[in-house]
Design a protein around this motif. Structure first.
Motif, PDB file in Angstrom:
ATOM      1  N   VAL A   1       0.850  -1.196   0.000  1.00  0.00           N
ATOM      2  CA  VAL A   1       0.000   0.000   0.000  1.00  0.00           C
ATOM      3  C   VAL A   1       0.883   1.243   0.000  1.00  0.00           C
ATOM      4  O   VAL A   1       1.810   1.353   0.812  1.00  0.00           O
ATOM      5  CB  VAL A   1      -0.917   0.032   1.246  1.00  0.00           C
ATOM      6  CG1 VAL A   1      -1.901   1.198   1.164  1.00  0.00           C
ATOM      7  CG2 VAL A   1      -1.658  -1.278   1.421  1.00  0.00           C
ATOM      8  N   ASP A   2       0.586   2.167  -0.914  1.00  0.00           N
ATOM      9  CA  ASP A   2       1.270   3.459  -0.957  1.00  0.00           C
ATOM     10  C   ASP A   2       0.205   4.536  -0.785  1.00  0.00           C
ATOM     11  O   ASP A   2      -0.758   4.591  -1.561  1.00  0.00           O
ATOM     12  CB  ASP A   2       1.998   3.614  -2.298  1.00  0.00           C
ATOM     13  CG  ASP A   2       2.769   4.926  -2.388  1.00  0.00           C
ATOM     14  OD1 ASP A   2       3.973   4.916  -2.125  1.00  0.00           O
ATOM     15  OD2 ASP A   2       2.165   5.960  -2.729  1.00  0.00           O
ATOM     16  N   VAL A   3       0.338   5.365   0.257  1.00  0.00           N
ATOM     17  CA  VAL A   3      -0.673   6.385   0.562  1.00  0.00           C
ATOM     18  C   VAL A   3      -0.067   7.774   0.415  1.00  0.00           C
ATOM     19  O   VAL A   3       0.990   8.058   0.992  1.00  0.00           O
ATOM     20  CB  VAL A   3      -1.216   6.227   2.008  1.00  0.00           C
ATOM     21  CG1 VAL A   3      -2.334   7.237   2.261  1.00  0.00           C
ATOM     22  CG2 VAL A   3      -1.707   4.817   2.255  1.00  0.00           C
ATOM     23  N   ARG A   4      -0.734   8.617  -0.378  1.00  0.00           N
ATOM     24  CA  ARG A   4      -0.357  10.033  -0.492  1.00  0.00           C
ATOM     25  C   ARG A   4      -1.615  10.852  -0.209  1.00  0.00           C
ATOM     26  O   ARG A   4      -2.679  10.539  -0.733  1.00  0.00           O
ATOM     27  CB  ARG A   4       0.165  10.358  -1.896  1.00  0.00           C
ATOM     28  CG  ARG A   4       1.468   9.658  -2.248  1.00  0.00           C
ATOM     29  CD  ARG A   4       1.813   9.853  -3.712  1.00  0.00           C
ATOM     30  NE  ARG A   4       2.907   8.985  -4.121  1.00  0.00           N
ATOM     31  CZ  ARG A   4       4.189   9.346  -4.132  1.00  0.00           C
ATOM     32  NH1 ARG A   4       4.530  10.568  -3.763  1.00  0.00           N
ATOM     33  NH2 ARG A   4       5.126   8.497  -4.521  1.00  0.00           N
ATOM     34  N   SER A   5      -1.434  11.894   0.598  1.00  0.00           N
ATOM     35  CA  SER A   5      -2.613  12.662   0.997  1.00  0.00           C
ATOM     36  C   SER A   5      -2.266  14.130   1.188  1.00  0.00           C
ATOM     37  O   SER A   5      -1.134  14.474   1.522  1.00  0.00           O
ATOM     38  CB  SER A   5      -3.167  12.091   2.310  1.00  0.00           C
ATOM     39  OG  SER A   5      -4.161  12.932   2.837  1.00  0.00           O
ATOM     40  N   SER A   6      -3.273  14.993   0.985  1.00  0.00           N
ATOM     41  CA  SER A   6      -3.092  16.408   1.297  1.00  0.00           C
ATOM     42  C   SER A   6      -3.250  16.631   2.803  1.00  0.00           C
ATOM     43  O   SER A   6      -2.909  17.681   3.323  1.00  0.00           O
ATOM     44  CB  SER A   6      -4.118  17.246   0.526  1.00  0.00           C
ATOM     45  OG  SER A   6      -5.411  16.704   0.701  1.00  0.00           O
ATOM     46  N   ASP A   7      -3.756  15.616   3.508  1.00  0.00           N
ATOM     47  CA  ASP A   7      -3.954  15.669   4.956  1.00  0.00           C
ATOM     48  C   ASP A   7      -2.929  14.741   5.626  1.00  0.00           C
ATOM     49  O   ASP A   7      -2.459  13.775   5.014  1.00  0.00           O
ATOM     50  CB  ASP A   7      -5.388  15.199   5.261  1.00  0.00           C
ATOM     51  CG  ASP A   7      -5.800  15.433   6.696  1.00  0.00           C
ATOM     52  OD1 ASP A   7      -5.079  16.148   7.419  1.00  0.00           O
ATOM     53  OD2 ASP A   7      -6.846  14.898   7.098  1.00  0.00           O
ATOM     54  N   ARG A   8      -2.590  14.998   6.881  1.00  0.00           N
ATOM     55  CA  ARG A   8      -1.652  14.123   7.592  1.00  0.00           C
ATOM     56  C   ARG A   8      -2.269  12.742   7.803  1.00  0.00           C
ATOM     57  O   ARG A   8      -3.442  12.614   8.165  1.00  0.00           O
ATOM     58  CB  ARG A   8      -1.283  14.721   8.956  1.00  0.00           C
ATOM     59  CG  ARG A   8      -0.210  15.801   8.882  1.00  0.00           C
ATOM     60  CD  ARG A   8       0.007  16.441  10.241  1.00  0.00           C
ATOM     61  NE  ARG A   8       0.619  15.524  11.206  1.00  0.00           N
ATOM     62  CZ  ARG A   8       1.936  15.368  11.354  1.00  0.00           C
ATOM     63  NH1 ARG A   8       2.780  16.056  10.600  1.00  0.00           N
ATOM     64  NH2 ARG A   8       2.407  14.539  12.260  1.00  0.00           N
ATOM     65  N   ILE A   9      -1.459  11.713   7.580  1.00  0.00           N
ATOM     66  CA  ILE A   9      -1.905  10.327   7.795  1.00  0.00           C
ATOM     67  C   ILE A   9      -1.731  10.008   9.275  1.00  0.00           C
ATOM     68  O   ILE A   9      -0.641  10.165   9.831  1.00  0.00           O
ATOM     69  CB  ILE A   9      -1.077   9.348   6.940  1.00  0.00           C
ATOM     70  CG1 ILE A   9      -1.223   9.687   5.447  1.00  0.00           C
ATOM     71  CG2 ILE A   9      -1.496   7.914   7.213  1.00  0.00           C
ATOM     72  CD1 ILE A   9      -0.095   9.142   4.589  1.00  0.00           C
TER      73      ILE A   9
ATOM     74  N   HIS B   1       2.845  10.988   3.230  1.00  0.00           N
ATOM     75  CA  HIS B   1       3.199   9.919   2.302  1.00  0.00           C
ATOM     76  C   HIS B   1       3.723   8.743   3.124  1.00  0.00           C
ATOM     77  O   HIS B   1       4.658   8.898   3.920  1.00  0.00           O
ATOM     78  CB  HIS B   1       4.270  10.400   1.310  1.00  0.00           C
ATOM     79  CG  HIS B   1       4.600   9.399   0.248  1.00  0.00           C
ATOM     80  ND1 HIS B   1       5.707   9.491  -0.562  1.00  0.00           N
ATOM     81  CD2 HIS B   1       3.948   8.255  -0.153  1.00  0.00           C
ATOM     82  CE1 HIS B   1       5.735   8.464  -1.397  1.00  0.00           C
ATOM     83  NE2 HIS B   1       4.667   7.705  -1.168  1.00  0.00           N
ATOM     84  N   ALA B   2       3.097   7.586   2.953  1.00  0.00           N
ATOM     85  CA  ALA B   2       3.485   6.418   3.746  1.00  0.00           C
ATOM     86  C   ALA B   2       3.287   5.146   2.941  1.00  0.00           C
ATOM     87  O   ALA B   2       2.520   5.113   1.970  1.00  0.00           O
ATOM     88  CB  ALA B   2       2.660   6.359   5.037  1.00  0.00           C
ATOM     89  N   THR B   3       3.999   4.090   3.346  1.00  0.00           N
ATOM     90  CA  THR B   3       3.834   2.768   2.719  1.00  0.00           C
ATOM     91  C   THR B   3       3.700   1.709   3.803  1.00  0.00           C
ATOM     92  O   THR B   3       4.187   1.886   4.925  1.00  0.00           O
ATOM     93  CB  THR B   3       5.032   2.394   1.817  1.00  0.00           C
ATOM     94  OG1 THR B   3       6.211   2.329   2.621  1.00  0.00           O
ATOM     95  CG2 THR B   3       5.226   3.392   0.700  1.00  0.00           C
ATOM     96  N   VAL B   4       3.042   0.622   3.443  1.00  0.00           N
ATOM     97  CA  VAL B   4       2.924  -0.519   4.357  1.00  0.00           C
ATOM     98  C   VAL B   4       2.691  -1.768   3.517  1.00  0.00           C
ATOM     99  O   VAL B   4       2.146  -1.698   2.401  1.00  0.00           O
ATOM    100  CB  VAL B   4       1.767  -0.301   5.370  1.00  0.00           C
ATOM    101  CG1 VAL B   4       0.406  -0.398   4.686  1.00  0.00           C
ATOM    102  CG2 VAL B   4       1.851  -1.285   6.525  1.00  0.00           C
ATOM    103  N   ASN B   5       3.114  -2.928   4.029  1.00  0.00           N
ATOM    104  CA  ASN B   5       2.917  -4.207   3.337  1.00  0.00           C
ATOM    105  C   ASN B   5       2.156  -5.172   4.230  1.00  0.00           C
ATOM    106  O   ASN B   5       2.265  -5.111   5.466  1.00  0.00           O
ATOM    107  CB  ASN B   5       4.263  -4.846   2.968  1.00  0.00           C
ATOM    108  CG  ASN B   5       5.034  -4.025   1.962  1.00  0.00           C
ATOM    109  OD1 ASN B   5       4.461  -3.490   1.021  1.00  0.00           O
ATOM    110  ND2 ASN B   5       6.336  -3.892   2.167  1.00  0.00           N
ATOM    111  N   LEU B   6       1.409  -6.060   3.598  1.00  0.00           N
ATOM    112  CA  LEU B   6       0.806  -7.176   4.314  1.00  0.00           C
ATOM    113  C   LEU B   6       1.936  -8.096   4.755  1.00  0.00           C
ATOM    114  O   LEU B   6       2.878  -8.332   3.992  1.00  0.00           O
ATOM    115  CB  LEU B   6      -0.144  -7.919   3.367  1.00  0.00           C
ATOM    116  CG  LEU B   6      -1.125  -8.935   3.946  1.00  0.00           C
ATOM    117  CD1 LEU B   6      -2.132  -8.250   4.856  1.00  0.00           C
ATOM    118  CD2 LEU B   6      -1.857  -9.650   2.810  1.00  0.00           C
TER     119      LEU B   6
END
Length: 765
Positions: free
Chosen positions: A179-187, A208-213
């Motif tokens: 999963v790659d997450v990019r947002s205009s708001d803080r995650i 901007h953050a990433t995570v894997n199963l």
């Protein structure tokens, strides 16, 4: 003999799907999902594989390709019958071909045919789809990768349906997911129903953050992800430039705007919940409801959870409203011939019948009970609200949705998908067409808080006179692509897609204004946006907008009329232009360089879809392109791979309420008060004598008991407030109506007895 009861080759070897790899790219509240499926033909003959699998109903499938060795074949969207003919011609002449098509009956079921793989050959199939992430009660954004396609019950008289049932206890493929997450708001955080590696932030702003199963996941249940931003309810506007290669003036050639609004209603209006309405609870009592909610410790049966939820709902209804309860399976029955006034007597009668509800009504046919409910006359000034509970195992989804839509002006529909594999097309579709709200109860989720949130929506004042106005520079016009907004709920997102035509010579700013009336009070929400398109976003928003238009055209086509053929042509045209799937199109790819003489008959293999306590799907003969009908009974698989029929009722009597909260709620009167008795004292861990002895002289037993119940709820079960909020509001209203003396002393004495510190203000009295 290999211990495997799945679908295998003649040599008892596993089917050829080896692995599934999924990449998610999340941008704010939109996700692009890329799934790669690796096949290997381990047989000595050419092979055709067929894989029927679930996708979210709201997904726009926008890419399909196959890589064989170093060669990649990218499929194109064509008219469905033409694509099928091409596929059959290619496979029969020895060419490799790939076909991806949506079920005619349900938009969340797809069939993938992989034709003519040579012995030992490896093929990687990639499917890409985009979708909006739904907003949950706790403001999380939810994504679900379905592993389970529950059987869709088809009555014997019907020839339609989605694929048949079979079972297997060994699933030979694994799943990897990133999963790659990019947002205009803080995650803020990311949670899952499955084990995840730690979340890694790639920038100091936490946008901007990433995570894997975690490695080694066997795709044995839905993968649910919950994404939390620090400010989920921030209204947003995203402008996406059109494709340079598309015709100017077309949907794909012009800029498209996606607006997300979160209406916030005035607090004084929201505090006054409606006391009128007709509440109809429709509960699935088919055999599959006798399966567990999840496979963790102390899991309830689905029907048990539904019974507990009905108890809470019945205790939470306002005095003077109307209600009824329906159970459905192969047939249906209602507690009362028509909805009755909510009173102590009717509530007691309903609760007595709820206790005896079983999952004993056979298959799942929801159409007839809905028709019966809609045929009943409505009560003036009591808007009808349907609450539908099902594990989503129906075959005629589109017919059900058309019926709900045709009655949207006289009712609202709140739907609840129970357990793994509930049909997203059915659950989200009923809520969308019925101007209500959809909830999914999966894994270890409790049903009660989600249902009570929907009850709050149902009791909130109705929003009407909804309008959307645009302010844009001269030379620019706006074409709304979304269906008109016909319902708004507090804090829930309203999405608008619009196509911008023309050019502005001056200002680059615009605005959208949402106006509506709430209890006859006008409310206005406005959002400014820029007309400068964002950098290349891969046409994600255009495809979501096209999907929105296609779905509304499909509804229009099913409604019938003189121009049905023109509507069908428009669906095909838009689907091909946008490269997005529809009910009338399919993705087709043919490897024209692969022509070879097929020696011997082509082996046909079916690939199972994993299910937990739900059947695996068997699929039709690969060269037959109709989605075959179901058998009348669903066969479920037990842990030792023996077959158990899930049409039968459980013989066990319902247990007494083990949860003190449900025990307390069950003792409340319809008016909102409690009586002072041994059962109530037991909830507090006291004897009846202890509780009676401490009663202040100025108040009677019912006021004392009701104050104690409110203190206990606020002190001991504050985390579950969403479940008991209406129970407490009724109790506080009842106390007000009694106008008791010495209430402050009563609260003080109650705190001493229960060892609590709750103020009168917190109790709402």
């Amino acid at each position: 003999m290999v211990n495997c009861c799945g679908l295998v080759s003649e040599k008892n070897e596993p089917v050829p799907l080896k692995s599934i790899s999924v990449q998610l790219q999340v941008k704010d509240h939109v996700v692009s999902v890329s799934s790669s499926l690796q096949y290997v033909n381990e047989e000595e003959r050419p092979l055709e594989a067929v894989f029927v699998f679930p996708l979210p109903a709201d997904a726009a499938v926008c890419h399909f390709s196959a890589k064989i060795g170093e060669q990649e074949i990218v499929a194109e969207v064509q008219d469905k019958q033409s694509a099928r003919d091409q596929y059959d011609d290619a496979v029969s002449s020895g060419q490799q071909a790939f076909l991806l098509e949506e079920s005619d009956e349900s938009s969340d079921v797809f069939k993938l045919s992989v034709g003519c793989l040579s012995p030992g050959q490896n093929a990687v199939i990639t499917i890409v789809y985009v979708m909006e992430l739904s907003v949950q009660a706790d403001h999380a954004l939810r994504f679900c990768l379905p592993a389970v396609l529950n059987p869709r019950y088809t009555p014997a008289a019907s020839a339609a349906g989605v694929p048949e049932v079979s079972s297997a206890c060994v699933i030979p493929y694994t799943l990897s997911l990133s999963v790659d997450v990019r947002s205009s708001d803080r995650i803020s955080r990311l949670e899952s129903s499955c084990p995840l590696d730690p979340l890694v932030f790639l920038d100091s702003d936490h946008t901007h953050a990433t995570v894997n199963l975690s490695a080694g996941h066997r795709f044995d249940k839905d993968v649910e992800l919950l994404l939390y931003y620090e400010n989920t309810h921030q209204p947003t506007a995203v402008m996406e430039a059109g494709a340079a290669t598309a015709q100017p003036g077309s949907l794909m050639g012009d800029p498209v705007l996606m607006i997300s609004l979160y209406p916030e209603f005035p607090a004084d209006i929201m505090s006054s919940l409606a006391s009128q309405g007709e509440f109809v609870f429709v509960v699935d009592r088919s055999g599959s409801m006798d399966c567990v909610m999840h496979h963790g410790k102390d899991a309830q049966m689905r029907i048990e959870s539904a019974r507990d939820t009905l108890l809470l709902l019945l205790k939470s209804l306002p005095m003077g409203c109307y209600f009824n309860i329906y159970g459905f399976g192969s047939h249906f029955e209602s507690f009362f011939p028509q909805s009755v006034v909510y009173s102590e007597d009717t509530m007691k009668e309903a609760l007595k019948r709820v206790k005896n509800m079983r999952a004993d009504m056979g298959g799942t046919e929801i159409l007839q009970p809905l028709k019966h409910i809609y045929s009943q006359p409505c009560y003036p000034d009591h808007p009808r609200q349907l609450f539908i509970f099902t594990d989503g195992e129906v075959w005629n989804t589109k017919e059900v949705l058309d019926l709900v839509k045709s009655h949207v002006y006289s009712h609202r529909c709140f739907s609840f998908g129970i357990g793994e594999g509930a049909s997203t097309a059915l659950i989200t579709g009923m809520a969308r067409e019925g101007s209500g709200h959809a909830q999914f109860i999966t894994g270890t989720d409790r049903m009660q808080p989600k249902v009570m949130q929907s009850l709050r929506f149902a009791l909130q004042p109705a929003v009407d006179s909804i309008s959307v106005d645009w302010t844009v520079p001269e030379g620019v016009t706006v074409d709304m692509l979304s269906q008109p907004i016909n319902t708004l709920f507090q804090g829930q997102r309203a999405l608008i897609y619009a196509q911008l035509k023309g050019q502005s010579s001056g200002t680059t700013e615009g605005a959208v204004t949402l106006k509506y009336k709430l209890k006859d009070q006008p409310v206005t929400n406005q959002l400014q946006f820029t007309l400068k398109p964002k950098e290349d976003t891969g046409l994600t928003i255009h495809r979501l907008a096209a999907r929105s238009v296609i779905r509304s055209l499909e509804l229009q086509e099913r409604a019938g009329g003189a121009d049905t053929e023109a509507v069908r042509s428009r669906i095909v045209e838009l689907s091909v232009q946008a490269g997005v799937s529809s009910v009338h199109t399919a993705f087709i790819g043919v490897n024209k360089d692969s022509k070879q003489t097929v020696k011997g008959p082509l082996q046909q293999r079916r690939v199972p879809v994993q299910a937990m306590a739900a059947p695996l799907m068997a699929f039709q003969s690969p060269m037959s392109h109709a989605f075959d009908s179901m058998s009348n009974r669903a066969i479920f698989q037990s842990a030792d791979c023996s077959m158990i029929e899930c049409d039968s009722a459980s013989d066990q009597e319902p247990e007494p309420q083990a949860d003190p909260l449900l025990q307390l709620v069950s003792l409340q009167k319809a008016s909102g008060c409690w009586e002072l008795n041994a059962a109530l004292a037991d909830v507090f861990g006291k004897t009846e004598d202890e509780v009676t002895k401490h009663r202040p002289a100025q108040v009677d037993g019912s006021v004392w008991a009701t104050v104690l119940a409110l203190i206990w709820l606020n002190a001991c079960r504050s985390d579950d407030q969403v479940e008991w909020q209406f129970v407490a509001m009724k109790a506080a209203s009842w106390i007000h109506s009694q106008k008791p003396d010495g209430l402050s002393q009563c609260v003080c004495d109650g705190n001493i007895l229960l060892g609590c510190h709750v103020t009168k203000d917190v109790l709402g009295i």
